[in-house]
Design a protein around this motif. Sequence first.
Motif, PDB file in Angstrom:
ATOM      1  N   UNK A   1     -19.768   1.072  33.297  1.00  0.00           N
ATOM      2  CA  UNK A   1     -18.350   0.722  32.001  1.00  0.00           C
ATOM      3  C   UNK A   1     -19.511  -0.549  30.674  1.00  0.00           C
ATOM      4  N   UNK A   2     -19.959   0.631  29.274  1.00  0.00           N
ATOM      5  CA  UNK A   2     -20.903  -0.434  28.825  1.00  0.00           C
ATOM      6  C   UNK A   2     -19.947  -1.257  27.721  1.00  0.00           C
ATOM      7  N   UNK A   3     -18.824  -1.443  28.104  1.00  0.00           N
ATOM      8  CA  UNK A   3     -18.224  -2.071  27.728  1.00  0.00           C
ATOM      9  C   UNK A   3     -18.306  -2.237  25.523  1.00  0.00           C
ATOM     10  N   UNK A   4     -18.237  -1.498  25.132  1.00  0.00           N
ATOM     11  CA  UNK A   4     -18.499  -1.979  23.994  1.00  0.00           C
ATOM     12  C   UNK A   4     -17.976  -2.149  23.144  1.00  0.00           C
ATOM     13  N   UNK A   5     -17.922  -3.528  21.944  1.00  0.00           N
ATOM     14  CA  UNK A   5     -17.151  -3.663  20.684  1.00  0.00           C
ATOM     15  C   UNK A   5     -16.173  -3.128  20.724  1.00  0.00           C
ATOM     16  N   UNK A   6     -14.684  -3.557  20.783  1.00  0.00           N
ATOM     17  CA  UNK A   6     -13.828  -2.414  20.204  1.00  0.00           C
ATOM     18  C   UNK A   6     -13.302  -3.195  18.863  1.00  0.00           C
ATOM     19  N   UNK A   7     -13.573  -2.027  17.480  1.00  0.00           N
ATOM     20  CA  UNK A   7     -13.505  -2.398  16.059  1.00  0.00           C
ATOM     21  C   UNK A   7     -11.405  -3.171  16.055  1.00  0.00           C
ATOM     22  N   UNK A   8     -11.151  -2.262  16.987  1.00  0.00           N
ATOM     23  CA  UNK A   8      -9.514  -2.285  16.801  1.00  0.00           C
ATOM     24  C   UNK A   8      -8.981  -3.815  17.101  1.00  0.00           C
ATOM     25  N   UNK A   9     -10.032  -4.332  18.202  1.00  0.00           N
ATOM     26  CA  UNK A   9      -9.227  -5.914  18.877  1.00  0.00           C
ATOM     27  C   UNK A   9      -8.951  -7.549  18.093  1.00  0.00           C
ATOM     28  N   UNK A  10      -8.162  -7.510  17.864  1.00  0.00           N
ATOM     29  CA  UNK A  10      -8.272  -9.308  17.125  1.00  0.00           C
ATOM     30  C   UNK A  10      -9.390 -10.090  17.505  1.00  0.00           C
TER      31      UNK A  10
END
Length: 188
Positions: free
Chosen positions: A62-71
């Motif tokens: 799981x590369x766990x990319x940054x979530x641009x939609x999350x605060x």
Amino acid sequence: MAIREILEVPNPLLKRVSDPVETFDDELKQLVEDMFETMYDAPGIGLAAIQVGVPLRVLVIDLQPDDPDAEAEVCNHGGHEHTHQPTKKEPRIFINPEILDPSEEVKAYQEGCLSVPEIFAEVDRPATCRVRWQDLEGTTHEEDMDGLMAVCIQHEMDHLNGIVFIDHLSRLKRNMAMKKLQKMRAAA
């Protein structure tokens, strides 16, 4: 689900070639769940079953990319407040993976490993590769991979063949890495 102990070098099990998965059952599903929980807890972005002492050809990534939609979250560590972007979970399971078509082009990437804690070194690997694998139901998939995913799948597949990333280093760099690891263990 359970967090399992991650084996560290020089544990001889890490040199073992893992066996193909032949039975797609609840035991396999439990292993995969435990592997994800162990990997996230470590924290890491990839884990091979042999790293938790199970010599089967199973990987979780799981590369766990940054979530641009999350605060953005504000964290406070020892009085130091900072903001970080939460990551998205994109768990992937690879059973009996094979690399079919590694590229001629090679790319260097700074790698680390949960079985070689706190040690990082540059490793050259094919920049892209085609991978075939099975899912938890035994269905076969194929995909072209590049970037961090190509690096990660090759790194984790090495584990299935008894290879740890420091095995790719020169003898001098490998010895330096092992000495650093021994020092850290002695200090712990």
